[in-house]
Design a protein around this motif. Structure first.
Motif, PDB file in Angstrom:
ATOM      1  N   ILE A 166       1.011  -1.263   0.010  1.00  0.00           N
ATOM      2  CA  ILE A 166      -0.119   0.032  -0.043  1.00  0.00           C
ATOM      3  C   ILE A 166       0.960   1.287  -0.006  1.00  0.00           C
ATOM      4  CG2 ILE A 166      -1.558   1.388   1.261  1.00  0.00           C
ATOM      5  CD1 ILE A 166      -2.978  -1.236   2.346  1.00  0.00           C
ATOM      6  N   VAL A 170       0.430   4.189  -2.834  1.00  0.00           N
ATOM      7  CA  VAL A 170       0.111   5.374  -2.338  1.00  0.00           C
ATOM      8  C   VAL A 170       1.353   6.595  -2.512  1.00  0.00           C
ATOM      9  CG1 VAL A 170      -0.765   6.871  -0.534  1.00  0.00           C
ATOM     10  CG2 VAL A 170      -1.475   4.555  -0.702  1.00  0.00           C
ATOM     11  N   GLY A 637      -9.766  12.594   9.306  1.00  0.00           N
ATOM     12  CA  GLY A 637     -11.133  11.776   8.752  1.00  0.00           C
ATOM     13  C   GLY A 637     -11.978  11.665   9.954  1.00  0.00           C
ATOM     14  N   PHE A 640     -13.789  14.648  10.927  1.00  0.00           N
ATOM     15  CA  PHE A 640     -14.918  15.197   9.991  1.00  0.00           C
ATOM     16  C   PHE A 640     -16.030  14.343  10.019  1.00  0.00           C
ATOM     17  CE2 PHE A 640     -11.745  17.157   6.595  1.00  0.00           C
ATOM     18  CZ  PHE A 640     -11.841  18.231   7.055  1.00  0.00           C
TER      19      PHE A 640
ATOM     20  N   TYR B 284     -12.668  15.871   2.186  1.00  0.00           N
ATOM     21  CA  TYR B 284     -13.339  15.582   3.465  1.00  0.00           C
ATOM     22  C   TYR B 284     -13.971  14.157   3.349  1.00  0.00           C
ATOM     23  CZ  TYR B 284     -17.319  16.687   6.797  1.00  0.00           C
ATOM     24  OH  TYR B 284     -18.202  16.339   7.713  1.00  0.00           O
ATOM     25  N   LEU B 287     -11.106  11.562   3.168  1.00  0.00           N
ATOM     26  CA  LEU B 287     -10.524  11.284   4.704  1.00  0.00           C
ATOM     27  C   LEU B 287     -11.889  10.527   5.616  1.00  0.00           C
ATOM     28  CD1 LEU B 287      -9.019  14.650   5.325  1.00  0.00           C
ATOM     29  CD2 LEU B 287      -7.702  12.296   4.857  1.00  0.00           C
ATOM     30  N   VAL B 288     -13.017  10.844   5.226  1.00  0.00           N
ATOM     31  CA  VAL B 288     -13.987  10.296   6.242  1.00  0.00           C
ATOM     32  C   VAL B 288     -13.949   8.930   5.739  1.00  0.00           C
ATOM     33  CG1 VAL B 288     -16.286  10.116   6.704  1.00  0.00           C
ATOM     34  CG2 VAL B 288     -15.179  12.261   6.680  1.00  0.00           C
ATOM     35  N   LEU B 290     -11.679   6.984   4.879  1.00  0.00           N
ATOM     36  CA  LEU B 290     -10.464   6.199   5.299  1.00  0.00           C
ATOM     37  C   LEU B 290     -10.758   5.455   6.765  1.00  0.00           C
ATOM     38  CD1 LEU B 290      -7.353   5.915   4.397  1.00  0.00           C
ATOM     39  CD2 LEU B 290      -6.945   8.073   5.591  1.00  0.00           C
ATOM     40  N   VAL B 291     -11.601   6.201   7.515  1.00  0.00           N
ATOM     41  CA  VAL B 291     -11.876   5.880   8.668  1.00  0.00           C
ATOM     42  C   VAL B 291     -12.828   4.947   9.116  1.00  0.00           C
ATOM     43  CG1 VAL B 291     -10.553   7.621   9.824  1.00  0.00           C
ATOM     44  CG2 VAL B 291     -12.892   8.026   9.615  1.00  0.00           C
ATOM     45  N   GLN B 292     -13.660   4.669   7.970  1.00  0.00           N
ATOM     46  CA  GLN B 292     -14.723   3.769   8.401  1.00  0.00           C
ATOM     47  C   GLN B 292     -14.769   2.514   8.617  1.00  0.00           C
ATOM     48  OE1 GLN B 292     -18.003   5.269   8.251  1.00  0.00           O
ATOM     49  NE2 GLN B 292     -16.676   7.056   7.994  1.00  0.00           N
ATOM     50  N   TYR B 301     -19.007   6.978   0.914  1.00  0.00           N
ATOM     51  CA  TYR B 301     -18.373   8.249   1.158  1.00  0.00           C
ATOM     52  C   TYR B 301     -17.548   8.431  -0.092  1.00  0.00           C
ATOM     53  CZ  TYR B 301     -19.783   9.772   5.785  1.00  0.00           C
ATOM     54  OH  TYR B 301     -20.518  10.283   6.858  1.00  0.00           O
ATOM     55  N   ILE B 414      -4.848  10.280  -4.759  1.00  0.00           N
ATOM     56  CA  ILE B 414      -3.992   9.825  -3.679  1.00  0.00           C
ATOM     57  C   ILE B 414      -4.748   9.245  -2.529  1.00  0.00           C
ATOM     58  CG2 ILE B 414      -2.140  10.437  -1.923  1.00  0.00           C
ATOM     59  CD1 ILE B 414      -1.397  12.616  -3.729  1.00  0.00           C
ATOM     60  N   ALA B 417      -6.640   5.951  -3.673  1.00  0.00           N
ATOM     61  CA  ALA B 417      -5.939   4.826  -3.388  1.00  0.00           C
ATOM     62  C   ALA B 417      -5.776   4.600  -1.976  1.00  0.00           C
ATOM     63  CB  ALA B 417      -4.585   5.267  -4.079  1.00  0.00           C
ATOM     64  N   ALA B 418      -5.564   5.622  -1.143  1.00  0.00           N
ATOM     65  CA  ALA B 418      -5.325   5.157   0.363  1.00  0.00           C
ATOM     66  C   ALA B 418      -6.447   4.305   1.130  1.00  0.00           C
ATOM     67  CB  ALA B 418      -5.087   6.356   1.035  1.00  0.00           C
ATOM     68  N   LEU B 421      -7.512   0.745  -1.074  1.00  0.00           N
ATOM     69  CA  LEU B 421      -6.470  -0.312  -0.938  1.00  0.00           C
ATOM     70  C   LEU B 421      -6.393  -0.919   0.401  1.00  0.00           C
ATOM     71  CD1 LEU B 421      -3.418   0.738  -3.100  1.00  0.00           C
ATOM     72  CD2 LEU B 421      -5.367  -0.815  -3.512  1.00  0.00           C
ATOM     73  N   TYR B 422      -6.584   0.107   1.341  1.00  0.00           N
ATOM     74  CA  TYR B 422      -6.838  -0.187   2.893  1.00  0.00           C
ATOM     75  C   TYR B 422      -8.066  -1.146   3.205  1.00  0.00           C
ATOM     76  CZ  TYR B 422      -6.862   0.803   7.974  1.00  0.00           C
ATOM     77  OH  TYR B 422      -6.757   0.643   9.284  1.00  0.00           O
ATOM     78  N   TYR B 424      -9.331  -2.923   0.799  1.00  0.00           N
ATOM     79  CA  TYR B 424      -9.065  -4.406   0.243  1.00  0.00           C
ATOM     80  C   TYR B 424      -8.127  -5.073   1.045  1.00  0.00           C
ATOM     81  CZ  TYR B 424      -8.075  -7.840  -3.438  1.00  0.00           C
ATOM     82  OH  TYR B 424      -8.042  -8.940  -4.180  1.00  0.00           O
TER      83      TYR B 424
END
Lengths: 697, 517
Positions: A166, A170, A637, A640, B284, B287-288, B290-292, B301, B414, B417-418, B421-422, B424
């Protein structure tokens, strides 16, 4: 023919990948490896006429890709000298790596997937180098990124491999942001993304200015720097380099192919391909020189203290890429491509050699547990020594006979000095880095092949011995046979060892372990690549960097500067002796430290503890990035989400409205019992009815 | 095909199917729905094949007109933009029916009827040439969706469906008032005539804002997006597929059909608003995402972030941007639909959307892992997949208007992808930590039959997007011409250096290029 070269690997990848288990290991290996060897043979058939000067550049159109207004991107395969050079590099190394993997990946249950990925990578890389427009180059660019992601994470059960995969994707995407912005800007300025058309129009835009992010800049500087950010990502240059050492989580043949010989050189290829464009912006070239020299030095310093054999070579790759970039930065594109060419052979050789050592040492990667291996694995030893002689640039100055790296690296350094200005600075940095290169390369050889064996303390070796002596225990440990590919996986070697890396603190002894030389499928690629490491410089130096030969060879495929090459041959003698001298010094220090006085490394660590820690921790880039980017991204994140969406928008939006409705109309029960949708329906029908009434009256 | 009412037929088939489903048993309802949607798919392919995409062809084709009463008429007709969205709709519908084959066990007849009725309304939205007919279809299209979420949804379905309702209601009231004013002012209800009508600039601003209220919610744009994650999470799999695949495209279609051509000056004046909201949305919501910890929320999102690329593309006011926006809509329709199907596949097996309950699925579900990877990569916008074409063109388009907006929105590649892939990695890679997840069987033939066509379409659209761009080209060129007088100048303003007077010709060309787009 070029269509076949490009498409055969794709076809082979599709067959092996989709066939997978149904197809079986052997057919998958035969299809992919066979396709690559055919492609390799055809690539040499294309390359040789370019060497003899008979071939002309050509473009083979395939079909339309994206058309939008005046934007026109076609699928097409361009073959010129640069492409031809890359074709032989890619297909030669790739076919040898395919063959090598027959032996190296033999224990692996999931081989069709591995070979499919390798072939897919080769296809994407070929698309990159045959691109006639920036967008197809970007296709190949991202395609190799995908293959790299898949191969780094090939052992997907390992958390460290997944994280590295990853990270690689990235971090590369950060570079790709620059590349994409560069394409947008280039299209805006030139109204085309066709590479030949851009290069033709570029000089006319020199000196113009463009508005970018609210300020005015020199047009060509903006475009070149944006594109160069892409090159920095792919070629792991300082700032965007952090993914490359971690990429060593992938199987070693992958490191040899992708993270040494081909993919990471794509950035150098891009700068050389677009060299007429970079020539119009001295500022951009200055930046390229600076980044190249800085990376060259930085990576070499880190390489001197790493103990994981693959990481040493990874940092070495990073450093050598720095050489290529500052060569391009001073205008010696031919020299940059030459170093790319020779480096592909000797670095692939070093990686595959390291793979052979790792194979013999039962997946131990830490050099502190090696030692005295030259008698057990002589062919690996001799081929790796040839590779080391090549990378350190051994040769006789003035006479001009030596190993591959002697021609290409010295060519770069002399051209940098001859270029003057920033180039002279780059020369000194490059010479110092050559000293470090010589030191860490010989350190690797001495730690691995010389001295007394220090194998007994290695967990991997103990595991091997344990397995050999106690097969009965094996099952009681619950290692399900097909699920246990752990031994095939390589050690992360990631953790900086707090107790210090002083190799000689470890007990010596073989522990009763007998390393075996690898099989023929692994040794043949080593031998073939050593031929490249020995002869590639001698045979091709006139074509690549000769003042006259270069003009004829490159034929305008890159901005070849004949005057600079002339000047490079005329530099003072001490300049020519510089690299040779430091190479010898580096060798001497390595010999003194690791063979003669084996307590020197410990004393160095004791004396310069802080410096040692900085180097061992790779100048703390990873920690810094984690602190600056990774942690804040997750924290922001979460903020938000919890405070933006839930705590603000929902609270004062729909929920607030609902609360009002509930209090005002006391329809709580209706909402809770699920009638709201009926309510909604009635309301909408009412609205529709009102609308109808309004327009028909 | 002259005079043959194929558009009405495409609405009649699912309508008849819907009525039949109401009275049929569970199993026959499934088959009726499948056959009706497949027939519609065939009709859609015929429509595409017979659509004249030559530059000289009429903009509006397959027109039908039947007055109903007053000014209200059954007026249908499509251009290339509508055609592509109709093809997307009829392509996804049989897949939705197939995805509900086993997952839906209660009130099957009504469920299938709701889906077929939704197909009628969605085709209606894209074919309507009468502004009121459009309104009725546009708003009514949400009713079956309320029902699908409200009846067949998850535990919190009531909250989700009412949130969905509250948001959309607000926007649609304002839009209806604006429409009534427009009809009064222009004296016609025909959309093609309204598209050519020049409203006074002062009025345009208010009209634009009224339509914006509705379309921004449907899109959804930040900050009116919070209904989407809840709706997706609660909806059954097929509901999510159609919601992400087609319903979200209605907002974009609204912008391209109403806001831009009818209010070009206001669109240009308020472009900063759209750009600003889109830039916020990309960063926004990524990034949200990303943390789900809930798979469906994460993909929901990510949809908001992708739709922000659509809005910047549309409000780039040039051909590349608008074509890119359309391609993102089509690509996202396929890819997010497929991703929701992928979630559905494992949800059906384990009945949880918690990402941490999975892991190592590559080991026991290799086929699933391959397809999921393909769709993940498409969502990330890898070249060679559908989404790349759209994202690239949109962002290239907006770069010509503003390099800042382009830079901020390109960071989406970017962040995308983050988070993908996170996701996956947590689902497909790693060790098998959960025994029940490790025991899940690989894809069944039915599931492969659902996902494989989408995979093929994703690659087709990525490698040869010309099939999809060609029908829309002349319509988008016409739209660009309509917008040209109002389009904001870019921020590039290339000025040639004083030392190179010879480059003057290029200068003219370059600056004209920068401004015209």
């Amino acid at each position: 023919m070029i269509q076949l070269i490009v498409l055969l690997p794709l076809l082979a990848a599709a067959i092996a990948g989709l066939g997978n288990k149904a197809l079986g290991k052997l057919p998958a290996k035969i299809v992919t490896t066979g396709a690559l060897f055919v492609a390799c043979a055809m690539s040499w058939m294309i390359f040789i006429p370019f060497v003899t000067g008979q071939a002309e550049a050509s473009v083979t159109p395939l079909f339309t890709w994206i058309e939008s207004g005046s934007f026109d991107a076609q699928w097409a395969l361009r073959v010129d000298t640069m492409t031809a050079v890359m074709l032989v590099v890619i297909t030669s190394v790739s076919s040898l790596v395919h063959l090598y993997s027959w032996g190296y990946m033999d224990e692996e249950p999931d081989q069709p997937r591995f070979f499919a990925y390798l072939s897919l990578f080769t296809f994407a890389m070929l698309m990159l180098v045959t691109a006639n427009n920036l967008l197809q180059m970007f296709f190949g660019w991202e395609g190799v990124g995908l293959a790299s992601y898949l191969l780094i994470g090939f052992w997907f059960r390992k958390p460290s491999a997944n994280a590295a995969a990853i990270k690689a994707f990235v971090v590369n995407r950060v570079g790709d942001l620059g590349f994409m912005m560069g394409i947008f800007g280039t299209y805006l300025v030139f109204n085309t993304i066709s590479i030949p058309e851009i290069l033709e129009a570029a000089p006319s835009m020199a000196g113009s200015t463009i508005g970018f992010l609210g300020h005015r800049f020199d047009t060509m500087t903006v475009l070149c720097l944006l594109l160069f950010v892409g090159a920095m990502g792919k070629s792991a240059q300082l700032g965007l380099h952090t993914w490359l050492p971690d990429a060593m989580e992938g199987p070693t043949p992958v490191s040899a192919l992708i993270h040494a010989a081909t993919m990471v050189t794509a950035g150098v290829f891009m700068v050389c391909r677009l060299s007429p464009m970079f020539e119009t912006s001295p500022t951009a070239l200055g930046f390229v020189t600076f980044i190249g020299a800085a990376t060259c030095l930085f990576a070499a310093t880190v390489g001197t203290v790493q103990t994981d054999i693959k990481r040493v070579i990874a940092y070495s790759t990073c450093s050598q890429l720095g050489y290529m970039f500052f060569a391009a930065g001073v205008g010696a594109y031919g020299a940059a491509m030459f170093h790319l060419f020779t480096h592909a052979f000797f670095k692939a050789l070093l990686f595959l050699g390291a793979g052979s050592v790792i194979h013999a040492m039962h997946h131990e990667q830490d050099m502190r547990y090696y030692g005295g291996l030259r008698k057990s694995i002589p062919i690996t030893f001799w081929t790796m020594t040839l590779g080391t002689l090549a990378i350190t640039g051994v040769g006789i100055p003035l006479v001009g006979v030596g190993f591959a790296g002697f021609y290409s690296k010295d060519g770069i350094l002399e051209a940098a000095f001859a270029a003057g200005g920033a180039g002279v600075g780059a020369y000194y940095v490059g010479v110092f880095a050559a000293l470090l290169t010589s030191f860490y390369s010989w350190r690797l050889v001495f730690l691995t092949f010389f001295g007394k064996p220090r194998w007994a303390a290695s967990e991997h070796i103990q595991h091997a011995l344990h397995d050999a002596h106690g097969h009965d225990d094996h099952d009681t440990h619950g290692h399900g046979s097909e699920h246990d590919n752990a031994p095939a996986q390589e050690d992360a070697g990631d953790e900086p060892h707090a107790h210090g890396a002083a190799a000689h603190a470890l007990p010596t002894g073989t522990g009763g372990y007998h390393p075996h030389e690898s099989g023929l499928v692994m040794l043949i690629p080593l031998v073939v690549l050593s031929l490249g490491a020995v002869f590639a410089g001698f045979v091709f130096h006139d074509q690549f960097i000769g003042a006259e030969g270069g003009m004829e060879f490159w034929k305008g495929a890159l901005a070849f500067n004949s005057h600079l090459m002339h000047a490079a041959h005329e530099v003072p003698t001490w300049v020519k002796f510089g690299p040779f001298t430091v190479m010898a010094i580096g060798l001497l220090i390595a010999w003194l430290s690791y063979i003669k006085n084996t307590d020197w490394p410990q004393r160095f660590v004791a004396t310069f503890g802080a410096l040692y820690q900085v180097l061992l921790n790779k100048w703390y880039f990873d920690e810094l990035y984690h602190f600056l980017f990774v942690k804040p991204a997750f924290a922001i994140g979460r903020f938000f989400w919890k405070f933006g969406d839930v705590g603000f928008i929902d609270r004062f939006g729909p929920n607030g409205l609902a609360a009002l409705v509930v209090q005002g109309n006391k329809i709580t029960r209706r909402i809770q019992s699920g009638y709201l949708y009926t309510y909604a329906l009635v309301m909408l029908i009412g609205l529709a009815a009102a609308a109808t009434w309004a327009m028909t009256r | 095909m002259d005079g043959f009412p194929i558009l009405s037929l495409m609405m009649a088939v699912p309508m008849a199917g819907a009525i039949a489903c109401l009275f049929a048993g569970a199993n026959s309802a499934r088959w009726i729905a499948l056959i009706a949607t497949l027939v519609d798919l065939l009709l859609g392919i015929m429509l595409w094949a017979n659509f004249d995409q030559a530059g000289t062809a009429a903009q509006w084709q397959f027109q039908e007109y039947a007055p109903i009463f007053g000014r209200f008429a059954w007026a249908l007709g499509i251009d290339g933009i509508a055609l592509m969205l109709i093809v997307l709709t009829v392509f996804l519908m049989p897949i939705c029916i197939g995805a509900s084959w086993q997952a839906i066990q209660k009130r099957v007849g009504e469920y299938m009827a709701a889906f077929l009725f939704m197909e009628v309304l969605m085709i209606g939205v894209f074919t309507a040439q009468d502004i009121y007919l459009f309104y009725v279809m546009f708003e009514a299209g949400l009713i079956p969706m309320y029902l699908i979420i409200g009846i067949w949804g998850g535990a919190d379905r009531i909250y989700a469906s009412y949130k969905f309702f509250l948001y959309t209601l607000l926007g649609s009231v304002l839009m209806l008032i604006a429409m009534m004013w427009m009809v009064h002012e222009a004296g016609t209800t025909e959309i093609p005539a309204l598209m050519a009508y020049n409203f006074a600039p002062g009025a345009q601003t208010w009209l634009f804002l009224a339509f914006f209220a509705s379309f921004a919610v449907k899109m959804p744009m930040w900050p009116v997006h919070t209904w989407l994650p809840d709706a997706h999470v609660q909806a059954p799999t097929a509901g999510s597929v159609i919601l992400a695949g087609v319903l979200l495209k209605m907002g974009g279609y609204g912008f391209i059909r109403f806001s831009l051509p009818m209010f070009p000056e206001a669109s240009a004046q308020l472009a900063w608003l759209v750009w600003g909201l889109s830039m916020v949305a990309v960063v926004y919501t990524s990034l949200v995402a990303l943390v789900q910890s809930d798979m469906k929320k994460l993909i929901a999102y990510s949809s908001v972030a992708h739709m922000a690329i659509v809005t910047v593309g549309l409000f780039a006011f040039n051909q590349a941007g608008i074509e890119g926006a359309m391609m993102v809509m089509l690509g996202h329709g396929l890819v997010s639909g497929a991703l929701f199907l992928c979630v559905g596949v494992i949800y059906d097996r384990l009945h949880t959307r918690e990402i941490s309950r999975y892991g190592g699925l590559s080991i026991n579900m290799p086929k699933y892992a391959v397809l999921f990877l393909l769709f993940t990569m498409a969502s990330v916008g890898l070249p060679g997949t559908s989404n790349f074409v759209g994202e690239f063109l949109s962002l290239m388009g907006i770069y010509q208007a503003s390099s800042w907006v382009a830079l901020v929105c390109t960071t989406g590649i970017i962040l995308g992808a983050a988070y993908m892939l996170y996701l996956y990695r947590r689902i497909a890679y790693g060790e098998q930590v959960n025994a029940d997840a490790a025991a899940m069987p690989d894809l069944s033939m039915r599931e492969i039959a659902l996902l494989a066509p989408i995979a093929a379409a994703v690659l087709w659209m990525g490698v040869y997007p010309e099939s999809f761009l060609a029908p829309m080209r002349s319509d988008i060129r016409a739209l660009e011409a309509r917008l040209a007088p109002a389009a904001p100048a870019g921020d590039s303003h290339i000025k040639m250096g004083a030392s190179k007077p010879a480059g003057g010709a290029t200068h003219e060309e370059a600056s004209a290029h920068g401004e015209a787009h």
